[in-house]
Write a protein that holds these residues in place. Structure first.
Motif, PDB file in Angstrom:
ATOM      1  N   ASP A  30       3.807  -4.295  -1.609  1.00  0.00           N
ATOM      2  CA  ASP A  30       2.557  -3.557  -1.756  1.00  0.00           C
ATOM      3  C   ASP A  30       2.022  -3.645  -3.175  1.00  0.00           C
ATOM      4  O   ASP A  30       0.804  -3.766  -3.388  1.00  0.00           O
ATOM      5  CB  ASP A  30       2.759  -2.101  -1.341  1.00  0.00           C
ATOM      6  N   ARG A  31       2.919  -3.572  -4.170  1.00  0.00           N
ATOM      7  CA  ARG A  31       2.477  -3.704  -5.566  1.00  0.00           C
ATOM      8  C   ARG A  31       1.895  -5.089  -5.826  1.00  0.00           C
ATOM      9  O   ARG A  31       0.933  -5.244  -6.584  1.00  0.00           O
ATOM     10  CB  ARG A  31       3.651  -3.433  -6.520  1.00  0.00           C
ATOM     11  N   ALA A  46      -0.342  -3.787   5.539  1.00  0.00           N
ATOM     12  CA  ALA A  46      -0.309  -3.735   4.076  1.00  0.00           C
ATOM     13  C   ALA A  46      -1.441  -4.561   3.480  1.00  0.00           C
ATOM     14  O   ALA A  46      -2.054  -4.169   2.475  1.00  0.00           O
ATOM     15  CB  ALA A  46       1.043  -4.234   3.560  1.00  0.00           C
ATOM     16  N   LEU A  47      -1.744  -5.697   4.091  1.00  0.00           N
ATOM     17  CA  LEU A  47      -2.866  -6.513   3.619  1.00  0.00           C
ATOM     18  C   LEU A  47      -4.191  -5.781   3.825  1.00  0.00           C
ATOM     19  O   LEU A  47      -5.073  -5.816   2.962  1.00  0.00           O
ATOM     20  CB  LEU A  47      -2.871  -7.854   4.360  1.00  0.00           C
ATOM     21  N   ASP A  48      -4.326  -5.098   4.957  1.00  0.00           N
ATOM     22  CA  ASP A  48      -5.529  -4.299   5.196  1.00  0.00           C
ATOM     23  C   ASP A  48      -5.670  -3.202   4.138  1.00  0.00           C
ATOM     24  O   ASP A  48      -6.762  -2.978   3.588  1.00  0.00           O
ATOM     25  CB  ASP A  48      -5.470  -3.656   6.591  1.00  0.00           C
ATOM     26  N   THR A  49      -4.563  -2.528   3.860  1.00  0.00           N
ATOM     27  CA  THR A  49      -4.580  -1.443   2.884  1.00  0.00           C
ATOM     28  C   THR A  49      -4.959  -1.957   1.497  1.00  0.00           C
ATOM     29  O   THR A  49      -5.672  -1.276   0.746  1.00  0.00           O
ATOM     30  CB  THR A  49      -3.211  -0.752   2.827  1.00  0.00           C
ATOM     31  N   ALA A  50      -4.494  -3.166   1.172  1.00  0.00           N
ATOM     32  CA  ALA A  50      -4.812  -3.754  -0.132  1.00  0.00           C
ATOM     33  C   ALA A  50      -6.276  -4.171  -0.234  1.00  0.00           C
ATOM     34  O   ALA A  50      -6.780  -4.406  -1.339  1.00  0.00           O
ATOM     35  CB  ALA A  50      -3.905  -4.952  -0.398  1.00  0.00           C
TER      36      ALA A  50
END
Length: 254
Positions: A166-167, A196-200
């Motif tokens: 995530d970082r 996680a890609l969506d969140t980023a």
């Protein structure tokens, strides 16, 4: 197709590298290509030449140059299952020694070198990688968000764990393509990664290539899958055409 063997100055010495580029007196977008753990060898040189034929200057560094020039270890012409235990016994110490800090230090040197080559045009670059090289590509893109416009990883880990992943993703501004082997990622794990890609908030495609084993792009291994290799080109070339500003490369990709 012109090719060169080069030496890249780094903080720890000089990395040998292979470069391929179009046979035209023009400048071309730069692509940094990280090899898989087996390193620079005929199949990687052929892939670099193939990509260069579409209008790119492709630089393939020897990630393990601290341990010697290419070939760092002797490889059989065909890396079959019977050869893998002995090969990995030699490779794993090199991979383990290539820390995230070393990856980032080298990435600085590789991008600086790539963008100052006379055949490379101004503008953003792309980074692609295979197997462990895909992780190196993602780390490079995260460390150079203003310079890397596209990043692609094939049959590769994204990072060691969720928090590290995530970082990493939150620092990337490049468009991403991740092509996973069916044996590497479960549908559940793919869903978590894509969340996680969506969140980023990054632009991405991330998919499992059907019927594939880890290493599916590499024609000198038992994992090789010709259809999946073509699918890899069908994903990679449009990605580069969209993100790297060069009309000549775009014409080649159409």
């Amino acid at each position: 197709m012109p090719t060169k063997t080069l030496r890249i100055p780094t903080t720890d010495g000089q990395a040998d590298a292979f470069a391929a580029f179009p046979d035209r007196a023009e400048r071309h977008p730069g692509v940094l290509m990280y090899a898989d753990g087996f390193g620079i060898r005929p199949v990687l040189r052929e892939m670099a030449r193939e990509l260069a034929g579409h209008g790119y200057y492709v630089l393939v560094p020897n990630s393990f140059y601290r341990h010697g020039p290419t070939p760092v270890i002797e490889l059989p012409e065909y890396i079959g299952e019977e050869a893998r235990p002995a090969v990995f016994a030699q490779l794993m110490p090199l991979i383990e020694a290539h820390t995230a800090e070393r990856v980032l230090s080298d990435a600085d040197a590789y991008l600086r070198f790539l963008t100052t080559q006379p055949e490379v045009g101004a503008g953003p670059v792309a980074v692609t990688g295979y197997c462990i090289g895909g992780l190196y590509a993602m780390r490079t893109a995260a460390a150079h968000p203003g310079q890397v416009a596209a990043v692609a990883g094939f049959h590769s880990p994204v990072s060691a764990d969720g928090p590290e992943r995530d970082r990493l993703l939150e620092r990337i501004t490049a468009e991403i393509h991740l092509g996973h082997a069916e044996t590497d990622v479960t549908p559940e794990a793919l869903g978590e990664l894509n969340q996680a890609l969506d969140t980023a908030g990054v632009s991405y495609t991330s998919e499992i290539y059907p019927g594939t084993l880890h290493g599916f792009t590499m024609s000198d291994t038992d994992a090789f899958n010709p259809a999946a290799l073509q699918h890899h080109w069908d994903r990679l070339l449009p990605l580069l055409g969209r993100t790297l500003a060069n009309s000549e490369a775009e014409r080649h990709n159409k």
